[in-house]
Design a protein around this motif. Structure first.
Motif, PDB file in Angstrom:
ATOM      1  N   ILE A 223      56.686  20.928  68.264  1.00  0.00           N
ATOM      2  CA  ILE A 223      57.496  20.405  67.170  1.00  0.00           C
ATOM      3  C   ILE A 223      57.671  18.988  67.502  1.00  0.00           C
ATOM      4  N   THR A 224      57.340  18.321  66.208  1.00  0.00           N
ATOM      5  CA  THR A 224      57.299  16.659  66.058  1.00  0.00           C
ATOM      6  C   THR A 224      58.455  16.132  65.445  1.00  0.00           C
ATOM      7  N   LYS A 225      59.178  16.843  64.481  1.00  0.00           N
ATOM      8  CA  LYS A 225      60.221  16.274  63.699  1.00  0.00           C
ATOM      9  C   LYS A 225      61.106  17.465  63.340  1.00  0.00           C
ATOM     10  N   GLN A 226      62.495  17.344  63.319  1.00  0.00           N
ATOM     11  CA  GLN A 226      63.231  18.125  62.875  1.00  0.00           C
ATOM     12  C   GLN A 226      64.754  17.716  62.429  1.00  0.00           C
ATOM     13  N   SER A 227      65.400  18.366  61.629  1.00  0.00           N
ATOM     14  CA  SER A 227      66.660  17.762  61.106  1.00  0.00           C
ATOM     15  C   SER A 227      67.674  17.646  62.238  1.00  0.00           C
ATOM     16  N   VAL A 228      68.870  17.228  62.142  1.00  0.00           N
ATOM     17  CA  VAL A 228      69.831  17.123  63.400  1.00  0.00           C
ATOM     18  C   VAL A 228      70.585  18.395  63.282  1.00  0.00           C
TER      19      VAL A 228
ATOM     20  N   CYS B 246      61.007  20.087  59.128  1.00  0.00           N
ATOM     21  CA  CYS B 246      60.473  20.708  60.316  1.00  0.00           C
ATOM     22  C   CYS B 246      58.827  20.235  60.211  1.00  0.00           C
ATOM     23  N   GLU B 247      58.580  19.622  61.301  1.00  0.00           N
ATOM     24  CA  GLU B 247      57.045  19.247  61.415  1.00  0.00           C
ATOM     25  C   GLU B 247      56.738  19.625  62.801  1.00  0.00           C
ATOM     26  N   ALA B 248      55.405  20.020  62.889  1.00  0.00           N
ATOM     27  CA  ALA B 248      54.849  20.342  64.155  1.00  0.00           C
ATOM     28  C   ALA B 248      53.165  20.142  63.942  1.00  0.00           C
ATOM     29  N   LYS B 249      52.546  19.740  65.238  1.00  0.00           N
ATOM     30  CA  LYS B 249      51.208  19.449  65.681  1.00  0.00           C
ATOM     31  C   LYS B 249      50.639  20.934  66.330  1.00  0.00           C
ATOM     32  N   GLY B 250      49.478  21.047  66.388  1.00  0.00           N
ATOM     33  CA  GLY B 250      48.667  22.009  67.197  1.00  0.00           C
ATOM     34  C   GLY B 250      47.275  22.170  66.687  1.00  0.00           C
ATOM     35  N   ASN B 251      46.499  23.094  67.492  1.00  0.00           N
ATOM     36  CA  ASN B 251      45.000  23.219  67.071  1.00  0.00           C
ATOM     37  C   ASN B 251      44.552  24.567  67.260  1.00  0.00           C
ATOM     38  N   PRO B 252      44.615  25.304  66.286  1.00  0.00           N
ATOM     39  CA  PRO B 252      44.407  25.166  64.957  1.00  0.00           C
ATOM     40  C   PRO B 252      45.815  24.840  64.333  1.00  0.00           C
TER      41      PRO B 252
ATOM     42  N   LEU C 193      59.721  26.642  68.390  1.00  0.00           N
ATOM     43  CA  LEU C 193      60.925  26.970  67.689  1.00  0.00           C
ATOM     44  C   LEU C 193      61.672  25.617  67.466  1.00  0.00           C
ATOM     45  N   SER C 194      62.262  25.259  66.303  1.00  0.00           N
ATOM     46  CA  SER C 194      63.249  24.057  66.138  1.00  0.00           C
ATOM     47  C   SER C 194      64.496  24.382  66.777  1.00  0.00           C
ATOM     48  N   ASN C 195      65.583  23.300  66.626  1.00  0.00           N
ATOM     49  CA  ASN C 195      67.018  23.703  67.109  1.00  0.00           C
ATOM     50  C   ASN C 195      67.551  24.860  65.824  1.00  0.00           C
ATOM     51  N   ARG C 196      68.874  25.178  66.267  1.00  0.00           N
ATOM     52  CA  ARG C 196      69.572  25.922  64.975  1.00  0.00           C
ATOM     53  C   ARG C 196      70.113  25.015  64.214  1.00  0.00           C
ATOM     54  N   ILE C 197      69.808  24.486  63.211  1.00  0.00           N
ATOM     55  CA  ILE C 197      70.109  23.465  62.191  1.00  0.00           C
ATOM     56  C   ILE C 197      71.426  24.087  61.371  1.00  0.00           C
ATOM     57  N   ARG C 198      72.514  23.570  61.454  1.00  0.00           N
ATOM     58  CA  ARG C 198      73.778  24.120  60.693  1.00  0.00           C
ATOM     59  C   ARG C 198      73.864  23.364  59.607  1.00  0.00           C
ATOM     60  N   LEU C 199      73.508  23.936  58.281  1.00  0.00           N
ATOM     61  CA  LEU C 199      73.470  22.954  56.987  1.00  0.00           C
ATOM     62  C   LEU C 199      75.094  23.097  56.496  1.00  0.00           C
ATOM     63  N   GLN C 200      75.575  21.864  56.028  1.00  0.00           N
ATOM     64  CA  GLN C 200      76.851  21.927  55.362  1.00  0.00           C
ATOM     65  C   GLN C 200      76.701  20.943  54.311  1.00  0.00           C
TER      66      GLN C 200
END
Length: 1169
Positions: free
Chosen positions: A37-42, A57-63, A122-129
């Protein structure tokens, strides 16, 4: 002068670090690897309801990984909701409401999964309000009735918003409520009055809530105050009274707490957050608040006071900040305290966060997940997003609490592990993959990098690499020697080579070699060592007066291979170079220094690798600022105390204060100096005069100059009184023969002492002692008429106003007007003293005939004629004065040898009396004036001609001229020669003894009395001396040097062109014209070439041009042998020369034939033509 320490970023350019010393392993993206995981919301993601929703939510890997989401722990099927989409090559969710929908429907907890065939991250659990800004409920507020001096709380109770709104208080007219230690807003938004005063009901009070996302402000209906008071008058002068409350009948009270209630309370705060403690107290007078911590001091680096000391904020709280704090509220009636028990809890925080693990087949490794918190957090392991307990068993994996141990790892062990540590205050989630690879060493940075560093700095050379198993790295210098480690070198775990202090010998090529069981790789870094940039002459602290010029020096030494830039900062900000400043490479000059130029100046000398700083402070001495806030106290009938607040001295101590006053009766608008006081005084008692409406102002003085005057004080009028003095400078003088004008200097405003100032004028004749005559006058003069001629009077002038008269004045003697004298001096006798002066004697006139004050006796005389024939003279009358009552005098500056006439008069204040009988006298011969227009000419080196004209004033019969002259050469003088001439001779020629010496001539005219005034001249300088001087002067002149250089350059160009012309076009080898017969009679064959220049410009055949331009017969005895190299000419069968001709000129020919073509400037000119 100071050399400040450079900021930490100064050396960042050459502390080159690509990988951190403890950073996670980065696998090159061309190698297979699990997702990261390279980027995720708070975690708490609050969104604006007016915008589309983005959950990143952004991620890298190969493939490249694929993505899916859960919402509230359940699979979130994006395909079923047309409003939801996922960005391409990303897991970011976009929820679009342009076609309708309510954002609140999408609130919940989201989690992103990034998956490829090697694992799932996995990303964090993002609580959307969704942000909320509700309206204030409508309510009608009754006026708040409160007794003056009582405490008051106006509650805000804002509607709950997400996030919480910002609260502030204003009036209904949108004017901010002024807050101080008596009236302030609490952290909960309520407005607290420690005590209420009457002025508080002059406005209303409205609570306002500003919501962040919607940028809207909600306003509550305003409160209206009604203050009950025992002192119904709103006297603003009592507001700043030291006993304001007692003056208004308000009872004083000991403090009591309005917030928090009681004597103790508790508060919990999380580690890393800000702790805000608040104490608001009531009381009369308003209490002061002080803060303390039991058993220790407040943390000075983190604690700060807010809201007029009513709040204590401690930033970035840690466990050490727990304990008991208390606030102390006190006024002059007493004090109380409130204790707050602070407990510091902690959400989980990392002690050892798990990091990616790269292993080769068969290697061992471990993942560590260690965290702390209060209470102690629990640790849960997952693999690829699933609990570890439910994952397939792996005999190579062992879980030991917060650690997973891998032994004899195989390719099948590749996966992404999650560590979740949590307690009641929060959680932490970390991903760490295990990758099993067989990779030979490889270098990750560009090859053969050039790194330039500064001498004596600490530097790190990086060599980023990758391999599996993890390679070992070694460093070598210049391709030889042992591994670099130890001493001045240190190799870090990530392979970076640190050089602790760079020296000149450290320059060179460094090679890093990475090795594992699969192979090795190497890279090179070329290190260049540069000299440091140093300011060797720093700017110095200076003190300058306003308007002067200041120069700040900054001379720099730097490495010549680096580009130097010199810039200036003022007060740590870039300096704007105005038109009053001049920036040069080694200095900064400020012209016309002003107060705004004061401050610290920093010279920044920088290259692309380093910089040096030097700082100096400029202090500007300016005129002081004007005093302010003038106040009059201690008001009395004849004095007042003036107090003022001094203005800024502008770095030059105030030496004096000048107090000025203005009154509005006699000279309104005109300021007068009243008194002067030392510079350390700001209050003084001023002595005042009666019946003056005073207004004061103060001027401050320092070494630089005077300040602008202060604003005027309020006016203060003193009561009236009779005058204490009378006018001065009383005089009585006649302006006509039958009057007397009495004048005096009028009294000013400070001596009038009352209204309707007037003057009682009294006079009487001195001899008769008659009764006093009197008149009342409002001005400053009075004329007494019908007076006898020039008789004395006794005069008095007394001041009077509506309060009474001044003391009796002094008596002054004055005189009535004068008339012309009636008599002339008698028995005038003239005695000639010499050719230019006479003495006079006369009988004085009787005093009763003067009819005034006798000023002087006066002689009028004029030149009637000269005793010399045909000499015109001016008959303009002249006069000689003899002051006082005297019987004799001397008249001088007469012309000799002349006839004069003379008359005498007596003079008084009115004018001249009648003239005496005319006397005639004759002056004897005198010496003549100097001869006119004496001229010295030097036509040649043998003679000098002298000419002159007759004197303007012969003063007698001329008998001749006397000429004295002597030679001189520098300081050496020759013998003086004297020549006498007849009166008619006006020319003379002197034969020079030598052509070098100069002559000094002195000429005078003679009468029988003697020689007169002489005139002196010198002969001109000899030509050779003048030439030498001029030559020396001209030779040093810039224009002459430039002219000579231009001429030399022109001649050089001319010669070059001539040479090129002859060598390129004028001649060519004879062998190209082999068929042309040769003979000594053909001059074109000289030196083995032919001349084909214009026939009109070449000399005649068989002749040659000499240097002086004459034509002479061409010599024809040249032999062909002269053109050969060995003295012998070699020929082919056809009779031509072999090879090219070479010119040979022997010494005899050169000396005997100087005008050959090769050296003739005339021929050169012909060639140019």
């Amino acid at each position: 002068m100071a050399r400040p320490q450079p900021p930490p970023w100064v050396h960042a350019a050459f502390l080159l670090c690509v990988l951190g010393l403890g950073g996670a392993i980065e696998i090159p993206m061309d190698l297979t690897q699990p997702p990261t995981i390279t980027k995720q919301s708070v975690k708490d993601h609050i969104v604006d309801p007016r915008d589309n929703i983005l959950i990143e939510c952004e991620a890298k890997g190969n493939p490249a990984p694929s993505f899916h989401w859960t919402r509230n722990s359940r699979f979130f099927n994006i395909a079923k909701d047309p409003r939801v989409s996922m960005r391409r090559r990303s897991g970011t969710l976009v929820i679009d409401f342009r076609s309708g929908g309510r954002p609140e429907e999408y609130e919940g907890e989201y989690q992103c999964f990034a998956r490829n065939k090697f694992g799932t991250a996995l990303s964090n659990r993002i609580r959307l309000q969704v942000s909320k800004s509700p309206l204030w409920p409508k309510e009608n507020l009754d006026p708040v009735v409160v007794q003056e001096g009582a405490p008051l709380t106006l509650q805000c109770n804002p509607p709950p918003g997400l996030p919480s709104p910002v609260i502030f208080w204003m009036s209904s007219s949108m004017e901010p409520i002024t807050q101080d230690k008596r009236v302030s807003q609490g952290h909960n938004g309520d407005l607290y009055f420690s005590n209420v005063i009457l002025q508080d009901m002059q406005t209303d009070y409205s609570c306002n809530a500003r919501f962040h996302f919607t940028h809207t402000i909600q306003q509550k209906n305003p409160f209206t105050l009604k203050v009950l008071t025992n002192h119904p008058y709103n006297d603003s002068s009592l507001r700043n009274h030291p006993d304001m409350y007692s003056a208004r009948g308000v009872a004083e009270r000991t403090p009591s707490f309005m917030y928090p209630q009681g004597t103790s309370s508790s508060q919990m705060v999380l580690r890393g957050m800000d702790l805000l403690l608040e104490c608001i107290a009531s009381g009369v007078p308003t209490p002061d608040i002080a803060w303390y911590k039991k058993g220790g001091d407040l943390p000075s680096d983190k604690a700060k006071f807010e809201n007029f000391n009513k709040a204590l904020r401690i930033t970035n709280v840690s466990e050490e900040d727990s304990g008991e704090y208390f606030c102390l509220a006190s006024n002059k009636m007493g004090s109380i305290r409130h204790t707050i028990s602070v407990r510091v809890k902690a959400a989980p925080y990392w002690l050892d966060e798990p990091k990616n693990l790269v292993l080769a087949p068969g290697e061992d490794g471990r993942l560590v997940c260690r965290a702390n918190g209060n209470p102690k957090p629990t640790v849960q392991w997952m693999v690829n997003g699933e609990p570890l307990q439910s994952a397939p068993p792996n005999p190579n994996r062992e879980v030991a609490g917060d650690t997973i141990i891998f032994r004899d790892t195989q390719i099948s062990s590749r996966a992404v592990y999650q560590c979740n540590t949590s307690n009641e205050h929060g959680y932490l989630l970390a991903n760490a993959f295990v990758s099993v690879l067989d990779v030979p060493p490889r270098m990750l940075s560009p090859r053969n990098q050039l790194i330039r560093v500064i001498l004596y700095n600490r530097t790190r050379l990086d060599c980023p690499f990758f391999g599996s198993p993890i390679p070992t790295l070694r460093w070598f210098k210049n391709g030889q020697g042992s591994n670099l480690d130890g001493g001045n070198y240190h190799v870090h775990e990530n392979g970076s080579l640190e050089i602790k202090m760079i020296r000149k010998e450290d320059q060179g090529i460094y090679t890093c070699v990475a090795t594992n069981i699969l192979g090795k790789a190497e890279n090179q870094v070329r290190l260049e060592v540069k000299d440091p940039t140093r300011i060797y002459r720093m700017p110095e602290d200076q003190v300058a007066k306003r308007g002067t010029t200041v120069q700040l020096e900054c001379r720099v030494k730097h490495d010549p291979s680096l580009k130097l830039t010199v810039s200036w900062l003022k007060d740590e900000e870039p300096l704007y170079i105005s038109n009053r400043m001049k920036k040069e490479d080694d200095s900064l000059t400020i012209f016309g220094v002003a107060e705004k130029d004061q401050g610290s100046y920093t010279c920044v000398a920088s290259t692309e690798l380093d910089q040096d700083l030097a700082k100096a402070y400029l202090t500007v001495l300016g005129r002081p600022d004007r005093p302010r806030d003038l106040e009059l106290t201690d008001l009395a009938e004849r004095s007042v105390r003036l107090t003022w607040i001094p203005g800024d001295a502008n770095n030059s101590p105030i030496t004096d204060y000048v107090v000025q006053f203005e009154e509005d009766q006699f000279q309104p608008g005109v300021w007068h100096d009243h008194s002067k006081f030392p510079g350390n005084v700001n209050s003084a008692v001023l002595q005042l005069s009666p019946y003056v409406n005073y207004q004061f102002r103060v001027i401050a003085i320092n070494e630089v100059g005077s300040s602008h005057p202060s604003l005027p004080s309020e006016r203060y009028r003193t009561s009236g009184a009779p005058p204490e003095s009378n006018p001065g400078d009383v005089k009585g003088e006649g302006t006509r023969k039958n009057n007397m004008e009495i004048t005096w200097t009028p009294m000013n405003a400070t001596s009038a002492f009352g209204p309707n100032l007037r003057y009682i004028v009294k006079w009487r004749r001195r001899e008769t002692r008659d009764a006093w005559n009197n008149a009342t006058v409002w001005g400053s003069r009075y004329v007494v008429g019908q007076t006898p001629v020039y008789v004395p009077y006794e005069i008095r002038v007394q001041a009077e106003n509506d309060f009474g008269k001044a003391p009796e004045p002094e008596t002054v003697i004055g005189y009535s007007g004068e008339d012309y004298p009636r008599a002339a001096p008698t028995d005038v006798k003239v005695r000639v003293m010499n050719s230019t002066a006479i003495s006079l004697q006369w009988n004085r006139v009787y005093s009763d005939t003067v009819q005034g004050q006798l000023r002087e006796y006066r002689a009028y005389y004029w030149r009637e004629s000269s005793l010399l024939k045909n000499l015109w003279v001016s008959q303009k009358r002249q006069q000689a004065s003899f002051p006082g009552d005297r019987p004799r005098g001397v008249v001088s500056q007469l012309f000799p040898y002349s006839n004069y006439k003379l008359e005498m008069v007596v003079v008084n204040g009115r004018g001249d009396g009648p003239r005496s009988e005319t006397k005639e006298f004759t002056t004897p011969e005198g010496v003549p004036s100097a001869p006119r227009r004496f001229r010295v000419r030097q036509p040649n080196l043998e003679t000098i001609n002298l000419e002159w004209d007759h004197p303007e004033h012969p003063n007698g019969i001329l008998v001749g001229y006397t000429l004295k002259y002597l030679p001189f050469n520098g300081t050496k003088l020759g013998k003086q020669i004297v020549e006498n001439f007849s009166p008619n001779q006006t020319k003379f020629t002197v034969q020079r003894a030598d052509p070098v010496s100069r002559y000094r001539f002195t000429l005078s005219a003679r009468t029988q009395v003697g020689s007169g005034e002489a005139v002196t001249e010198e002969s001109p300088a000899p030509p050779n001396e003048a030439y030498t001087n001029n030559q020396a002067d001209i030779a040093t002149q810039g224009w002459f040097i430039g002219l000579m250089c231009a001429i030399a350059l022109l001649v050089l160009i001319l010669l070059i062109v001539c040479f090129i012309k002859r060598s390129r076009g004028g001649k060519y080898p004879v062998r190209e014209k082999k068929d042309v017969p040769l003979g000594p009679e053909d001059p074109k064959e000289e030196d083995g070439s032919f001349d084909y220049s214009d026939e009109d410009n070449k000399p005649l055949q068989g002749s040659q041009t000499s240097l002086d331009g004459t034509i002479k017969q061409q010599e024809s005895d040249d032999s062909l042998v002269d053109y050969g190299e060995g003295g012998e000419g070699q020929f082919n069968e056809d009779g031509s020369f072999i090879g090219q001709y070479t010119v040979k000129k022997d010494k005899e020919e050169t000396e005997g034939n100087e005008s050959s073509e090769a050296t003739s400037p005339v021929n050169a000119i012909y060639s140019l033509a």
